[in-house]
Design a protein around this motif. Structure first.
Motif, PDB file in Angstrom:
ATOM      1  N   ILE A  88      17.909  -4.126   4.519  1.00 13.20           N
ATOM      2  CA  ILE A  88      18.093  -2.995   4.104  1.00 13.20           C
ATOM      3  C   ILE A  88      17.213  -2.894   2.729  1.00 13.20           C
ATOM      4  N   SER A  89      16.966  -3.849   1.930  1.00  9.13           N
ATOM      5  CA  SER A  89      16.244  -4.066   0.879  1.00  9.13           C
ATOM      6  C   SER A  89      14.807  -3.588   1.223  1.00  9.13           C
ATOM      7  N   ARG A  90      14.336  -3.994   1.932  1.00 15.01           N
ATOM      8  CA  ARG A  90      12.753  -3.827   2.346  1.00 15.01           C
ATOM      9  C   ARG A  90      12.776  -2.460   3.061  1.00 15.01           C
ATOM     10  N   VAL A  91      13.958  -1.847   3.666  1.00 14.56           N
ATOM     11  CA  VAL A  91      13.884  -0.473   3.917  1.00 14.56           C
ATOM     12  C   VAL A  91      13.871   0.669   2.756  1.00 14.56           C
ATOM     13  N   VAL A  92      14.456   0.221   1.662  1.00 14.37           N
ATOM     14  CA  VAL A  92      14.467   1.025   0.483  1.00 14.37           C
ATOM     15  C   VAL A  92      13.241   0.940  -0.256  1.00 14.37           C
ATOM     16  N   ARG A  93      12.710  -0.352  -0.225  1.00 14.15           N
ATOM     17  CA  ARG A  93      11.332  -0.621  -0.925  1.00 14.15           C
ATOM     18  C   ARG A  93      10.216   0.375  -0.183  1.00 14.15           C
ATOM     19  N   GLU A  94      10.199   0.396   1.141  1.00 13.47           N
ATOM     20  CA  GLU A  94       9.305   1.360   1.605  1.00 13.47           C
ATOM     21  C   GLU A  94       9.563   2.801   1.806  1.00 13.47           C
ATOM     22  N   CYS A  95      10.596   3.211   1.411  1.00 11.64           N
ATOM     23  CA  CYS A  95      10.777   4.638   1.128  1.00 11.64           C
ATOM     24  C   CYS A  95      10.476   4.950  -0.136  1.00 11.64           C
ATOM     25  N   VAL A  96      10.401   3.865  -1.126  1.00 14.27           N
ATOM     26  CA  VAL A  96       9.830   4.120  -2.597  1.00 14.27           C
ATOM     27  C   VAL A  96       8.364   4.154  -2.446  1.00 14.27           C
TER      28      VAL A  96
END
Length: 326
Positions: A88-96
Motif C-alpha cells: 500500500i505504501s507503493r500505491v500511495v507513492r505512485e498516487c503522489v
C-alpha cells in the motif's frame, strides 16, 4: 517508477486511496494512518499480493520473502505486516507521483491542483476515469507516459481481430512491445487493468479455459468525455474540429501526441488522409446507435472516413444529444 512498472498500482487500489481522502477532513490524512486503514494489521497477505506467473515483484518484497523463509516464527508476523504495508505504501507513492496526492511532511492530501469537481465527493467518483486519465497524460507526468503510449498503440488494432493475449503479443509483436517497455506479462496486465478502467478497452473470454482477450474499444471513454467536447448541447459542430479537440484533450486518439509518437517510432502505421482507426470509428458509430450523438455529412464539407466492415462511412458533422453539465 510508474504505473507500468509497479504492478501493485491497479485502479481499485488507487481508487481506495482517492475515496478515503475525498471524505477525510480537509482531504488530508497522515500517511501512517492512511496506510494502516487501507491495509489493517492481520489481513492475509495472500489476498492482496498474489501475482500471476511472470509478473514483476518489487525488489523490496523479494528480499523480504527470502528473509521470511529462514526467519524464526517470532519474527514472521512482523515480516508479514511489513510486506503488506510495503504494497500500500507503493500505491500511495505512485498516487503522489501522478499528481493525485501531495505529501507535506508526514501527511498526504488531495492535490490542490485538481479541478473542483474532482475534489467533490458527490461528483468525483463518476469523473474519476477522466480525472486520472488527465493526470496520467499530463505533460509534467512523463514517468507514466509509457503506459499511455501502450494504450495508444493497442487502440490501433482492429477490434474485431486484436491479438488474442500476451502470448500472441510477445511472439508476433515482440519488437513493438519491447520498444514500449512492455517486456513481461506484468506490464501487459497493467495495460489491461488501466486500459479497461479508463474506458479504452474491455475484455472478452470465449471460455473459462482460455485467457481473456483484450478488445480495443474507446466507446466508454468517449461517452465520458463528450461533455468536455461540446460547450452546448444539440449544436452541430464540424466533425474534424471535434476530433482535433479530442486529440488535444486525450493524446491516444488520432492526431494526438502519443499516437504521433508511436507513428514516428514506427510502432503504428500512419493513417491515410482523414481516416479514423476501426476502434475509433466503431466507438463513434456505437454512440450514434445509442442516441448520444448524431453524425451527418454536408456535401460541400470535408468528411472524416470511418471504416465499418467492408464499407467506409463519411461524416463531416456531429451533434451531441446530451445535456451540458452546469
Amino acid at each position: 517508477m510508474s504505473l507500468f512498472s509497479v504492478p501493485d498500482t491497479v485502479p481499485s487500489r488507487v481508487l481506495a486511496v482517492y475515496r478515503y481522502l475525498l471524505r477525510a477532513k480537509g482531504h488530508r490524512e497522515s500517511r501512517e494512518t492512511l496506510e494502516r486503514v487501507l491495509m489493517p494489521e492481520g489481513l492475509p497477505l495472500a489476498n492482496f499480493t498474489s501475482k500471476k506467473e511472470g509478473q514483476e515483484q518489487p525488489e523490496a518484497e523479494q528480499g523480504l520473502r527470502t528473509e521470511a523463509e529462514s526467519a524464526p516464527a517470532s519474527a514472521l508476523a512482523a515480516g508479514e505486516e511489513s510486506k503488506q504495508r510495503g504494497m500500500i505504501s507503493r500505491v500511495v507513492r505512485e498516487c503522489v507521483s501522478m499528481g493525485l496526492l501531495v505529501q507535506e511532511g508526514d501527511e498526504v492530501m488531495l492535490s490542490p491542483g485538481l479541478p473542483e469537481a474532482a475534489r467533490d465527493p458527490k461528483q468525483a467518483e463518476a469523473l474519476a476515469p477522466l480525472s486520472l486519465c488527465d493526470l496520467i497524460m499530463h505533460s509534467d507526468n512523463e514517468s507514466n507516459h509509457d503506459i499511455v503510449r501502450a494504450i495508444a498503440w493497442y487502440l490501433a488494432f482492429d477490434p474485431q481481430r486484436p491479438p488474442m493475449d500476451w502470448d500472441v503479443l510477445d511472439v508476433d509483436y515482440r519488437e513493438e512491445v519491447r520498444s514500449l517497455s512492455m517486456n513481461n506479462s506484468a506490464r501487459y496486465g497493467q495495460l489491461r487493468e488501466w486500459g479497461c478502467y479508463l474506458g479504452f478497452t474491455w475484455t472478452f473470454s470465449f471460455s473459462k479455459a482460455k485467457n481473456a482477450q483484450l478488445i480495443p474499444d474507446p466507446t466508454e471513454h468517449l461517452r465520458l468525455r463528450l461533455p468536455r467536447l461540446f460547450t452546448k448541447g444539440n449544436v452541430v459542430r464540424p466533425f474534424g474540429d471535434v476530433l482535433a479537440a479530442l486529440a488535444g484533450q486525450c493524446g491516444v486518439f488520432e492526431g494526438g501526441r502519443f499516437r504521433r509518437e508511436n507513428e514516428n517510432a514506427h510502432r503504428s502505421t500512419p493513417l491515410e488522409g482523414r481516416s479514423l482507426t476501426r476502434a475509433s470509428a466503431h466507438a463513434w458509430l456505437r454512440l450514434q446507435e445509442e442516441g448520444l450523438v448524431e453524425l451527418s455529412h454536408a456535401s460541400d464539407a470535408d468528411a472524416m472516413l470511418l471504416p465499418e466492415e467492408e464499407d467506409i462511412q463519411r461524416y463531416s458533422q456531429v451533434r451531441w444529444l446530451g445535456e451540458v453539465r452546469g
